[in-house]
Design an enzyme around this catalytic site. Structure first.
Site, PDB file in Angstrom:
ATOM      1  N   SER A  23       3.933   1.010  -0.925  1.00 54.42           N
ATOM      2  CA  SER A  23       4.017  -0.040  -1.956  1.00 54.42           C
ATOM      3  C   SER A  23       2.621  -0.529  -2.334  1.00 54.42           C
ATOM      4  O   SER A  23       2.317  -0.739  -3.516  1.00 54.42           O
ATOM      5  CB  SER A  23       4.826  -1.231  -1.430  1.00 54.42           C
ATOM      6  OG  SER A  23       6.160  -0.859  -1.246  1.00 54.42           O
ATOM      7  N   ASP A 313      14.489  -0.809   3.092  1.00 55.01           N
ATOM      8  CA  ASP A 313      14.289   0.644   3.239  1.00 55.01           C
ATOM      9  C   ASP A 313      14.603   1.153   4.641  1.00 55.01           C
ATOM     10  O   ASP A 313      14.519   2.355   4.897  1.00 55.01           O
ATOM     11  CB  ASP A 313      12.832   0.999   2.890  1.00 55.01           C
ATOM     12  CG  ASP A 313      12.561   0.847   1.398  1.00 55.01           C
ATOM     13  OD1 ASP A 313      13.528   0.887   0.607  1.00 55.01           O
ATOM     14  OD2 ASP A 313      11.385   0.668   1.024  1.00 55.01           O
TER      15      ASP A 313
HETATM   16  C1  S3P Z   1       9.568  -1.250  -3.405  1.00 52.56           C
HETATM   17  C2  S3P Z   1      10.628  -2.117  -3.476  1.00 52.56           C
HETATM   18  C3  S3P Z   1      11.962  -1.806  -2.939  1.00 52.56           C
HETATM   19  C4  S3P Z   1      11.919  -0.627  -1.978  1.00 52.56           C
HETATM   20  C5  S3P Z   1      11.092   0.504  -2.496  1.00 52.56           C
HETATM   21  C6  S3P Z   1       9.664   0.066  -2.753  1.00 52.56           C
HETATM   22  C7  S3P Z   1       8.282  -1.668  -3.991  1.00 52.56           C
HETATM   23  O1  S3P Z   1      12.814  -1.480  -4.013  1.00 52.56           O
HETATM   24  O2  S3P Z   1      13.236  -0.194  -1.711  1.00 52.56           O
HETATM   25  O3  S3P Z   1      11.083   1.572  -1.561  1.00 52.56           O
HETATM   26  O4  S3P Z   1       7.251  -1.031  -3.719  1.00 52.56           O
HETATM   27  O5  S3P Z   1       8.290  -2.655  -4.743  1.00 52.56           O
HETATM   28  P1  S3P Z   1      13.652  -2.595  -4.821  1.00 52.56           P
HETATM   29  O6  S3P Z   1      12.697  -3.462  -5.498  1.00 52.56           O
HETATM   30  O7  S3P Z   1      14.485  -1.817  -5.793  1.00 52.56           O
HETATM   31  O8  S3P Z   1      14.496  -3.285  -3.783  1.00 52.56           O
END
Ligand code: S3P
Length: 429
Positions: A23, A313
């Site tokens: 992220s 996740d």
């Molecule tokens: C992420 C947010 C999450 C996560 C994804 C990465 C991010 O998704 O599941 O693997 O980097 O902002 P969502 O915002 O759809 O919950």
């Protein structure tokens, strides 16, 4: 694609470092691109998802130089320095790339098209289109899905109560808010990861958080120098492996422990896990620590509410842990799992049942009865990186051989997963 075979393993031990946070790596490149000047990123995660972001950002005219294996310089051109791409931007399988890029592209003066692999084209995009359109964005979808055609437009500030807790949606809105003519406010129903807010603030944006409300005013961004910590979501796999394989003791160095990401740590500790957080320090605006993990007898847990968002996740690997925990574990309020890389309520339950797990899907989560001895069997990752890695951990405690059809998809987030696990004693071939 060669399937891998996993054999039951004896105690895991050693010291490892998981790759950089996905992220944070995405955000450093995307925000660096619209910063004014050279951003330096070390500890960058080069995985399929973040490489998709790099390629897209290069296609809108941003120069990115690789300095070494994990270090990049991103030569940002400010909010209005991007150029129209001459082909559709391919986000491959990355939801973060697509949703955050849309926030940037909505405020440009040109039209761009965002596309990706079939897996990504199945994921819902209406959740970003609705708020961005309210800000004045002009985005065409294909039945609420990508390909997206983003016609750059003048954006206006918005006060938006988010119907779902999603960091990707929140970030797309906040990034679009940089281009708006007045401040933007998002009200979250739960505490999704806050890496965007932390990075935007470190880059000089006017951004404030009050409880679950985040506000941003149109801002210029200064470049950033950032050392990306290890990804807690990747660390989750060796952590659970060491908890489950008896006699194990491992040390994970420099893992990001941002509290909006570490719901799994809280849940595991409630289950009786022996995980020690050591040498807490900060890199940039993010908390980082070493994690020492010792095998533990686990008991069941009930997971609901905000904790779900803080470990969104980690459910595939939590399900594996729950199969070995005494009692009935229940996951509630996790319907979001249905729109991840796969419908993880369906795929996780289907595959773990093949190994003998007593796991049932529910509409908003799953129920697991444990402890249950697992038996090696052929299983499928469904092309979902986190399911692939969760099955590769389950195989370490299953008797016989577990054959997984495709573990290469682990490269979407965790390049070198198998090698790192082998280093601490996992039997993969
Ligand atoms: C992420 C947010 C999450 C996560 C994804 C990465 C991010 O998704 O599941 O693997 O980097 O902002 P969502 O915002 O759809 O919950």
């Amino acid at each position: 694609m060669r399937p891998i075979r996993v054999s039951q393993s004896d105690r895991l031990s050693g010291e490892i470092r998981v790759p950089g946070d996905k992220s944070i790596s995405h955000r450093a490149v995307l925000l660096g691109a619209i910063g004014n000047g050279q951003s330096n990123i070390s500890g960058f995660l080069s995985c399929n998802d973040t490489l998709a972001t790099l390629a897209c950002v290069r296609s809108v005219g941003i120069e990115i130089k690789k300095q070494d294996d994990k270090s990049l310089a991103v030569y940002g051109k400010g909010r209005h320095g991007l150029v129209p791409p001459n082909a559709p931007l391919d986000c491959v399988r990355s939801g973060t790339a697509m949703r955050l890029l849309t926030g940037i592209l909505a405020g440009q003066s040109f039209t761009s098209v965002l596309t990706g692999d079939p897996q990504l084209l199945r994921r819902p995009m209406e959740r970003i289109i609705e708020p961005l359109s309210k800000m004045g964005a002009m985005i065409e979808t294909t039945d609420g899905h990508a390909p997206l055609t983003v016609h750059g437009a003048e954006l206006h500030g918005l006060a938006y109560p988010m119907p779902i807790a999603s960091a990707q949606v929140k970030s797309a809105i906040l990034i679009a808010g940089l281009f708006a003519d007045s401040p933007t406010t998002v009200l979250q129903p739960g505490p999704s990861r806050d890496h965007s807010e932390r990075m935007l603030s470190a880059m000089g944006a006017k951004v404030w958080t009050e409880g679950l409300t985040v506000m941003i005013a149109p801002s210029e961004l200064s470049p950033i120098s950032i050392d990306v910590p290890g990804d807690f979501s990747s660390a989750a796999f060796p952590i659970v492996a060491a908890l489950l394989v008896s006699g194990s003791r491992i040390m994970l160095r420099d893992v990001g422990i941002n509290p909006t990401r570490t719901g799994l740590l809280d849940v595991l500790s409630e289950m009786g896990a022996n995980v020690k957080v050591k040498s807490l320090h900060h890199t940039g605006n993010e908390p980082v620590a070493d994690l020492e993990v010792q095998s533990s007898s686990l008991h069941s847990v009930d997971i609901k509410g905000d904790t779900v968002v803080r470990m969104i996740d980690e459910f595939p690997i939590l399900a594996v842990a729950a199969t070995q925990a005494k009692g009935t574990s229940i996951v509630h309020n996790a319907t979001e799992l249905r729109v991840k890389e796969t419908d993880r309520i369906a795929t996780v339950t289907e595959e773990l049942r093949k190994l003998g797990a007593r796991i049932e899907p529910t509409t908003d989560g799953f129920i697991v009865k444990g402890p249950t001895p697992l038996h090696g069997a052929p299983v499928s990752s469904h092309g979902d990186h986190r399911l692939a890695m969760a099955l590769a951990i389950a195989g370490l405690v299953a008797d016989g051989t577990t054959q997984i059809d495709d573990v290469e998809c682990a490269n979407d987030s965790f390049p070198g997963f198998m090698e790192l696990m082998q280093k601490i004693g996992a039997r993969y071939d």
